[in-house]
Design a protein around this motif. Structure first.
Motif, PDB file in Angstrom:
ATOM      1  N   ALA A   1       3.789  -9.356   9.931  1.00  0.00           N
ATOM      2  CA  ALA A   1       3.828  -8.928   8.534  1.00  0.00           C
ATOM      3  C   ALA A   1       4.094 -10.114   7.611  1.00  0.00           C
ATOM      4  CB  ALA A   1       4.893  -7.848   8.347  1.00  0.00           C
ATOM      5  N   THR A   2       4.979 -11.010   8.015  1.00  0.00           N
ATOM      6  CA  THR A   2       5.278 -12.194   7.218  1.00  0.00           C
ATOM      7  C   THR A   2       4.050 -13.096   7.097  1.00  0.00           C
ATOM      8  OG1 THR A   2       7.574 -12.119   7.958  1.00  0.00           O
ATOM      9  CG2 THR A   2       6.812 -14.186   7.007  1.00  0.00           C
ATOM     10  N   LEU A   3       3.354 -13.300   8.194  1.00  0.00           N
ATOM     11  CA  LEU A   3       2.148 -14.135   8.167  1.00  0.00           C
ATOM     12  C   LEU A   3       1.069 -13.527   7.282  1.00  0.00           C
ATOM     13  CD1 LEU A   3       1.887 -15.281  11.885  1.00  0.00           C
ATOM     14  CD2 LEU A   3       2.450 -16.680   9.899  1.00  0.00           C
ATOM     15  N   LEU A   4       0.875 -12.218   7.391  1.00  0.00           N
ATOM     16  CA  LEU A   4      -0.150 -11.574   6.576  1.00  0.00           C
ATOM     17  C   LEU A   4       0.212 -11.601   5.093  1.00  0.00           C
ATOM     18  CD1 LEU A   4      -1.084  -8.536   8.840  1.00  0.00           C
ATOM     19  CD2 LEU A   4      -2.466 -10.560   8.346  1.00  0.00           C
TER      20      LEU A   4
ATOM     21  N   GLY B   1       1.987 -13.892   3.592  1.00  0.00           N
ATOM     22  CA  GLY B   1       1.873 -15.269   3.127  1.00  0.00           C
ATOM     23  C   GLY B   1       0.442 -15.733   2.971  1.00  0.00           C
ATOM     24  N   CYS B   2      -0.480 -15.070   3.619  1.00  0.00           N
ATOM     25  CA  CYS B   2      -1.883 -15.466   3.566  1.00  0.00           C
ATOM     26  C   CYS B   2      -2.681 -14.623   2.583  1.00  0.00           C
ATOM     27  CB  CYS B   2      -2.513 -15.347   4.952  1.00  0.00           C
ATOM     28  SG  CYS B   2      -1.784 -16.466   6.146  1.00  0.00           S
ATOM     29  N   GLY B   3      -2.009 -13.997   1.644  1.00  0.00           N
ATOM     30  CA  GLY B   3      -2.705 -13.166   0.654  1.00  0.00           C
ATOM     31  C   GLY B   3      -3.608 -14.010  -0.220  1.00  0.00           C
ATOM     32  N   GLY B   4      -4.639 -13.382  -0.776  1.00  0.00           N
ATOM     33  CA  GLY B   4      -5.591 -14.082  -1.620  1.00  0.00           C
ATOM     34  C   GLY B   4      -5.000 -14.435  -2.974  1.00  0.00           C
ATOM     35  N   ALA B   5      -5.667 -15.333  -3.680  1.00  0.00           N
ATOM     36  CA  ALA B   5      -5.237 -15.740  -5.016  1.00  0.00           C
ATOM     37  C   ALA B   5      -5.548 -14.630  -6.021  1.00  0.00           C
ATOM     38  CB  ALA B   5      -5.956 -17.018  -5.420  1.00  0.00           C
ATOM     39  N   PRO B   6      -4.745 -14.509  -7.076  1.00  0.00           N
ATOM     40  CA  PRO B   6      -5.015 -13.489  -8.095  1.00  0.00           C
ATOM     41  C   PRO B   6      -6.339 -13.761  -8.804  1.00  0.00           C
ATOM     42  CG  PRO B   6      -3.083 -14.805  -8.677  1.00  0.00           C
ATOM     43  CD  PRO B   6      -3.566 -15.273  -7.352  1.00  0.00           C
TER      44      PRO B   6
END
Length: 91
Positions: free
Chosen positions: A18-21, A23-28
């Protein structure tokens, strides 16, 4: 006992995933989102350093400074140009 260890291992793996996912979120995508991202990155809109030395310096000429106020300001000006080693000597 073995079942508890399995449960702890599974929960730990899920927390890491969950932490990795997150942190890898897309840019706004929106302009407002870009501004929010810039603010969250720690960058201020106005890049200014204010340093209160308490008194007005008599001079900033490095050959003529005599007081602590002038020495503090000149030290701050030349901070990026000089380095000290672990023994506090100029490197």
């Amino acid at each position: 006992m073995f079942r508890t260890k399995k449960l702890v291992a599974l929960l730990t793996a899920l927390a890491i995933a969950a932490t990795l996912l997150a942190g890898c979120g897309g840019a706004p995508k929106s302009e407002a989102g870009k501004e929010t991202a810039k603010i969250q990155s720690g960058m201020a809109k106005e890049q200014v350093i204010r340093h209160n030395v308490g008194a007005e310096p008599e001079t900033l000429d490095t050959a003529k400074i005599t007081g602590l106020t002038e020495a503090t300001i000149v030290g701050a000006i030349f901070e990026g140009l000089t380095r000290y080693d672990k023994d506090e000597k100029l490197a």
